[in-house]
Motif scaffolding. Structure first.
Motif, PDB file in Angstrom:
ATOM      1  N   VAL A   1       0.852  -1.190   0.000  1.00 21.36           N
ATOM      2  CA  VAL A   1       0.000   0.000   0.000  1.00 21.36           C
ATOM      3  C   VAL A   1       0.891   1.244   0.000  1.00 21.36           C
ATOM      4  CG1 VAL A   1      -1.726   1.316   1.288  1.00 21.36           C
ATOM      5  CG2 VAL A   1      -1.886  -1.178   1.177  1.00 21.36           C
ATOM      6  N   THR A   2       0.687   2.100  -0.986  1.00 18.95           N
ATOM      7  CA  THR A   2       1.510   3.305  -1.103  1.00 18.95           C
ATOM      8  C   THR A   2       0.760   4.583  -0.761  1.00 18.95           C
ATOM      9  OG1 THR A   2       0.933   3.524  -3.451  1.00 18.95           O
ATOM     10  CG2 THR A   2       2.906   2.256  -2.904  1.00 18.95           C
ATOM     11  N   ARG A   3      -0.556   4.538  -0.780  1.00 21.23           N
ATOM     12  CA  ARG A   3      -1.314   5.753  -0.489  1.00 21.23           C
ATOM     13  C   ARG A   3      -2.680   5.390   0.080  1.00 21.23           C
ATOM     14  NH1 ARG A   3      -1.352   7.446  -5.071  1.00 21.23           N
ATOM     15  NH2 ARG A   3      -3.484   7.145  -5.772  1.00 21.23           N
ATOM     16  N   ARG A   4      -3.122   6.128   1.089  1.00 19.15           N
ATOM     17  CA  ARG A   4      -4.463   5.987   1.655  1.00 19.15           C
ATOM     18  C   ARG A   4      -5.161   7.328   1.540  1.00 19.15           C
ATOM     19  NH1 ARG A   4      -4.899   4.626   7.846  1.00 19.15           N
ATOM     20  NH2 ARG A   4      -4.524   6.868   7.985  1.00 19.15           N
ATOM     21  N   SER A   5      -6.260   7.357   0.825  1.00 16.98           N
ATOM     22  CA  SER A   5      -6.911   8.630   0.526  1.00 16.98           C
ATOM     23  C   SER A   5      -8.012   8.988   1.517  1.00 16.98           C
ATOM     24  CB  SER A   5      -7.506   8.591  -0.894  1.00 16.98           C
ATOM     25  OG  SER A   5      -8.421   7.515  -1.031  1.00 16.98           O
ATOM     26  N   VAL A   6      -8.306   8.113   2.469  1.00 12.39           N
ATOM     27  CA  VAL A   6      -9.325   8.409   3.480  1.00 12.39           C
ATOM     28  C   VAL A   6      -8.756   8.114   4.863  1.00 12.39           C
ATOM     29  CG1 VAL A   6     -11.253   7.930   1.919  1.00 12.39           C
ATOM     30  CG2 VAL A   6     -10.319   6.094   3.322  1.00 12.39           C
ATOM     31  N   GLU A   7      -9.410   8.645   5.853  1.00 11.50           N
ATOM     32  CA  GLU A   7      -8.997   8.436   7.239  1.00 11.50           C
ATOM     33  C   GLU A   7     -10.035   7.581   7.952  1.00 11.50           C
ATOM     34  OE1 GLU A   7      -6.169   9.276   8.522  1.00 11.50           O
ATOM     35  OE2 GLU A   7      -5.483  10.323   6.712  1.00 11.50           O
ATOM     36  N   PRO A   8      -9.636   6.854   8.995  1.00 14.93           N
ATOM     37  CA  PRO A   8     -10.600   6.057   9.760  1.00 14.93           C
ATOM     38  C   PRO A   8     -11.755   6.917  10.258  1.00 14.93           C
ATOM     39  CG  PRO A   8      -8.366   5.486  10.397  1.00 14.93           C
ATOM     40  CD  PRO A   8      -8.262   6.682   9.495  1.00 14.93           C
ATOM     41  N   GLY A   9     -12.958   6.408  10.080  1.00 18.29           N
ATOM     42  CA  GLY A   9     -14.142   7.135  10.508  1.00 18.29           C
ATOM     43  C   GLY A   9     -14.833   7.912   9.419  1.00 18.29           C
ATOM     44  N   GLU A  10     -14.140   8.158   8.296  1.00 12.68           N
ATOM     45  CA  GLU A  10     -14.764   8.883   7.188  1.00 12.68           C
ATOM     46  C   GLU A  10     -15.765   8.004   6.458  1.00 12.68           C
ATOM     47  OE1 GLU A  10     -12.426  11.221   4.492  1.00 12.68           O
ATOM     48  OE2 GLU A  10     -10.741  11.248   5.877  1.00 12.68           O
ATOM     49  N   ILE A  11     -16.796   8.621   5.923  1.00 13.36           N
ATOM     50  CA  ILE A  11     -17.786   7.929   5.106  1.00 13.36           C
ATOM     51  C   ILE A  11     -17.423   8.158   3.646  1.00 13.36           C
ATOM     52  CG2 ILE A  11     -20.219   7.794   4.469  1.00 13.36           C
ATOM     53  CD1 ILE A  11     -20.920   8.696   7.280  1.00 13.36           C
ATOM     54  N   ILE A  12     -17.290   7.080   2.881  1.00 15.22           N
ATOM     55  CA  ILE A  12     -16.882   7.188   1.495  1.00 15.22           C
ATOM     56  C   ILE A  12     -18.056   6.877   0.587  1.00 15.22           C
ATOM     57  CG2 ILE A  12     -14.494   6.586   2.017  1.00 15.22           C
ATOM     58  CD1 ILE A  12     -15.065   3.798   0.960  1.00 15.22           C
ATOM     59  N   SER A  13     -17.986   7.395  -0.617  1.00 17.64           N
ATOM     60  CA  SER A  13     -19.036   7.148  -1.601  1.00 17.64           C
ATOM     61  C   SER A  13     -18.651   5.977  -2.495  1.00 17.64           C
ATOM     62  CB  SER A  13     -19.263   8.400  -2.462  1.00 17.64           C
ATOM     63  OG  SER A  13     -18.071   8.768  -3.134  1.00 17.64           O
ATOM     64  N   GLN A  14     -19.609   5.498  -3.266  1.00 14.80           N
ATOM     65  CA  GLN A  14     -19.367   4.369  -4.154  1.00 14.80           C
ATOM     66  C   GLN A  14     -18.330   4.739  -5.221  1.00 14.80           C
ATOM     67  OE1 GLN A  14     -22.882   2.967  -6.065  1.00 14.80           O
ATOM     68  NE2 GLN A  14     -22.013   0.996  -6.626  1.00 14.80           N
ATOM     69  N   ASN A  15     -17.438   3.792  -5.528  1.00 13.34           N
ATOM     70  CA  ASN A  15     -16.377   3.946  -6.533  1.00 13.34           C
ATOM     71  C   ASN A  15     -15.315   4.969  -6.150  1.00 13.34           C
ATOM     72  OD1 ASN A  15     -17.639   2.050  -8.255  1.00 13.34           O
ATOM     73  ND2 ASN A  15     -18.937   3.645  -9.128  1.00 13.34           N
ATOM     74  N   GLN A  16     -15.307   5.402  -4.894  1.00 13.33           N
ATOM     75  CA  GLN A  16     -14.264   6.333  -4.456  1.00 13.33           C
ATOM     76  C   GLN A  16     -12.978   5.562  -4.146  1.00 13.33           C
ATOM     77  OE1 GLN A  16     -15.313   8.682  -1.035  1.00 13.33           O
ATOM     78  NE2 GLN A  16     -13.217   9.330  -0.642  1.00 13.33           N
ATOM     79  N   PRO A  17     -11.833   5.964  -4.726  1.00 13.67           N
ATOM     80  CA  PRO A  17     -10.570   5.279  -4.402  1.00 13.67           C
ATOM     81  C   PRO A  17     -10.245   5.412  -2.915  1.00 13.67           C
ATOM     82  CG  PRO A  17     -10.333   6.652  -6.358  1.00 13.67           C
ATOM     83  CD  PRO A  17     -11.647   7.018  -5.736  1.00 13.67           C
ATOM     84  N   VAL A  18      -9.834   4.315  -2.326  1.00 13.99           N
ATOM     85  CA  VAL A  18      -9.511   4.297  -0.900  1.00 13.99           C
ATOM     86  C   VAL A  18      -8.010   4.085  -0.687  1.00 13.99           C
ATOM     87  CG1 VAL A  18      -9.933   3.117   1.287  1.00 13.99           C
ATOM     88  CG2 VAL A  18     -11.807   3.437  -0.325  1.00 13.99           C
ATOM     89  N   LEU A  19      -7.445   3.116  -1.390  1.00 16.92           N
ATOM     90  CA  LEU A  19      -6.038   2.783  -1.221  1.00 16.92           C
ATOM     91  C   LEU A  19      -5.381   2.634  -2.590  1.00 16.92           C
ATOM     92  CD1 LEU A  19      -6.432  -0.004   1.480  1.00 16.92           C
ATOM     93  CD2 LEU A  19      -5.661   2.316   1.910  1.00 16.92           C
ATOM     94  N   ALA A  20      -4.098   2.929  -2.641  1.00 21.62           N
ATOM     95  CA  ALA A  20      -3.296   2.673  -3.839  1.00 21.62           C
ATOM     96  C   ALA A  20      -2.270   1.606  -3.503  1.00 21.62           C
ATOM     97  CB  ALA A  20      -2.599   3.946  -4.314  1.00 21.62           C
ATOM     98  N   VAL A  21      -2.124   0.624  -4.390  1.00 18.50           N
ATOM     99  CA  VAL A  21      -1.240  -0.507  -4.134  1.00 18.50           C
ATOM    100  C   VAL A  21      -0.267  -0.659  -5.296  1.00 18.50           C
ATOM    101  CG1 VAL A  21      -1.112  -2.993  -3.695  1.00 18.50           C
ATOM    102  CG2 VAL A  21      -3.053  -1.678  -2.834  1.00 18.50           C
ATOM    103  N   ILE A  22       0.995  -0.855  -4.969  1.00 17.63           N
ATOM    104  CA  ILE A  22       2.012  -1.156  -5.966  1.00 17.63           C
ATOM    105  C   ILE A  22       2.249  -2.662  -5.952  1.00 17.63           C
ATOM    106  CG2 ILE A  22       4.466  -0.957  -6.525  1.00 17.63           C
ATOM    107  CD1 ILE A  22       4.426   1.864  -5.750  1.00 17.63           C
ATOM    108  N   SER A  23       2.318  -3.258  -7.119  1.00 18.98           N
ATOM    109  CA  SER A  23       2.516  -4.702  -7.223  1.00 18.98           C
ATOM    110  C   SER A  23       3.837  -5.108  -6.594  1.00 18.98           C
ATOM    111  CB  SER A  23       2.477  -5.141  -8.692  1.00 18.98           C
ATOM    112  OG  SER A  23       2.850  -6.487  -8.816  1.00 18.98           O
ATOM    113  N   ALA A  24       3.833  -6.290  -5.982  1.00 19.08           N
ATOM    114  CA  ALA A  24       5.062  -6.825  -5.392  1.00 19.08           C
ATOM    115  C   ALA A  24       5.961  -7.451  -6.453  1.00 19.08           C
ATOM    116  CB  ALA A  24       4.723  -7.864  -4.330  1.00 19.08           C
ATOM    117  N   SER A  25       5.448  -7.603  -7.677  1.00 16.77           N
ATOM    118  CA  SER A  25       6.253  -8.174  -8.747  1.00 16.77           C
ATOM    119  C   SER A  25       7.170  -7.105  -9.333  1.00 16.77           C
ATOM    120  CB  SER A  25       5.350  -8.765  -9.833  1.00 16.77           C
ATOM    121  OG  SER A  25       4.496  -7.779 -10.359  1.00 16.77           O
ATOM    122  N   ALA A  26       7.887  -7.462 -10.396  1.00 13.51           N
ATOM    123  CA  ALA A  26       8.888  -6.559 -10.976  1.00 13.51           C
ATOM    124  C   ALA A  26       8.243  -5.267 -11.479  1.00 13.51           C
ATOM    125  CB  ALA A  26       9.607  -7.261 -12.122  1.00 13.51           C
ATOM    126  N   PHE A  27       8.986  -4.155 -11.337  1.00  7.20           N
ATOM    127  CA  PHE A  27       8.496  -2.869 -11.810  1.00  7.20           C
ATOM    128  C   PHE A  27       8.427  -2.853 -13.335  1.00  7.20           C
ATOM    129  CE2 PHE A  27       9.614  -1.180  -7.607  1.00  7.20           C
ATOM    130  CZ  PHE A  27       8.548  -0.335  -7.387  1.00  7.20           C
TER     131      PHE A  27
END
Length: 352
Positions: A182-208
């Motif tokens: 996980v490289t980025r979290r766009s929300v904080e605990p307790g926040e209410i998010i809407s449908q299709n809203q990005p929550v986390l960004a993940v970088i693959s563990a495989s080769a870049f």
């Protein structure tokens, strides 16, 4: 959330992981089971699974009761109340599912016992009773069979309720489609998010991978599997990172009116120095020649589709026709014929 009972937090995390494994396995068992078969074993397994899931919900309820707004500045009271309401509803659903399974088991046992008694009585009637008594007893057996079938149907309905509760619980977990970090979290605990809203960004563990645009004049020379050398601006041109072409887009992308094709490369060696978002220079070896004679691009003249160079002979420059081959990114052209090693050619008037 932050709450003071660290042991409870640890228990919740462990039960949550165990619940994911339990639900996945349980779903597979229910999907593979023949309807109406093995209801007793399935019911016992269902009661045990529901009890395990209910312990997770009970722990969550206890944790939420201990959660305070002062210890969680990013949490609002409406959000906390909503979480408590959701957990309460889940506990009620699981309790109802467990009660339905238990009631179904009792009714199934009762119906089975009634069927066994009716069958025994029918056997006695058939052994010496009049036809009217045998027919009456057969009707009783038929009713018992129908009652048993009805209870089996109710049992399957209860199973469906448990499956629905499990599915609702599974929706409370976020799953990454890939293994990674996980490289980025766009929300904080307790926040209410809407449908299709990005929550986390993940970088693959495989080769870049690295992407680049290739001009249409060169795209025909590139195909998947070809080797490439990549240099990163962060480390300078002396540090070369090997890579290979893994994909070439079939459609062009037009940028400022100029078409280009996206080429994707993958680093062939893991290197901790490679970071997401770095800028790179790429050199793709589309073709290679050993012991080749090459001339500078500016020394080669083209006329009517033929190539010429000025060769120094007897103190003067003489035009000579040559056959050219591949070109490299440094501006050199392979000379297939027309020149020999050691000959001097003119380069914009300067001998080379």
């Amino acid at each position: 959330f932050f709450f003071p009972d660290s042991q409870l937090q640890s228990d919740i995390e462990a039960r949550r992981l165990a619940a994911e494994v339990l639900l996945t396995g349980w779903r597979a068992e229910l999907d593979a089971r023949t309807p109406g078969a093995g209801l007793t074993e399935a019911s016992a397994k269902g009661r045990a699974n529901v009890a395990e899931l209910k312990m997770l919900m009970d722990d969550l309820a206890s944790a939420l009761d201990e959660t305070t707004l002062s210890a969680n500045p990013n949490l609002t009271q409406p959000a906390l109340d909503a979480y408590k309401l959701n957990v309460s509803a889940a506990r009620a659903s699981l309790s109802a599912a467990a009660a339905n399974i238990l009631a179904g088991e009792e009714k199934l046992q009762t119906a089975g016992s009634a069927l066994a008694v009716a069958q025994d009585q029918l056997a006695l009637k058939q052994s010496g009773g009049p036809a009217s008594q045998v027919a009456a007893q057969q009707a009783t057996v038929d009713q018992a069979v129908a009652a048993l079938a009805a209870q089996q149907a109710l049992a399957k309905l209860a199973e469906a309720g448990v499956r629905n509760a499990a599915a609702q619980l599974a929706k409370t977990v976020l799953h990454s489609p890939i293994d990674g970090v996980v490289t980025r979290r766009s929300v904080e605990p307790g926040e209410i998010i809407s449908q299709n809203q990005p929550v986390l960004a993940v970088i693959s563990a495989s080769a870049f991978q690295v992407e680049t645009g290739v001009a249409e004049a060169d795209i025909a020379k590139i195909s998947p599997g070809e080797a490439a050398d990549v240099t990163l601006d962060a480390y300078g041109p002396s540090e070369v990172f090997p890579a290979e072409v893994i994909a070439v887009d079939p459609a062009a992308t037009v940028v400022n009116g100029v078409p280009s094709y996206k080429v994707t490369l993958r680093f062939t060696r893991d290197d901790p120095r490679i970071k997401e978002g770095m800028s790179a220079d790429i050199r793709i070896a589309a073709a290679a020649r050993k012991n080749a004679i090459a001339a500078p691009r500016q020394a080669v003249m083209f006329r009517n589709g033929e190539a010429f160079v000025l060769v120094e002979e007897a103190g003067r420059s003489v035009e000579r026709k040559i056959e050219t081959g591949i070109r490299d990114s440094d501006g050199r052209i392979e000379v297939l014929s027309g020149l020999s090693e050691g000959e001097r050619i003119a380069d914009f008037g300067a001998a080379n």
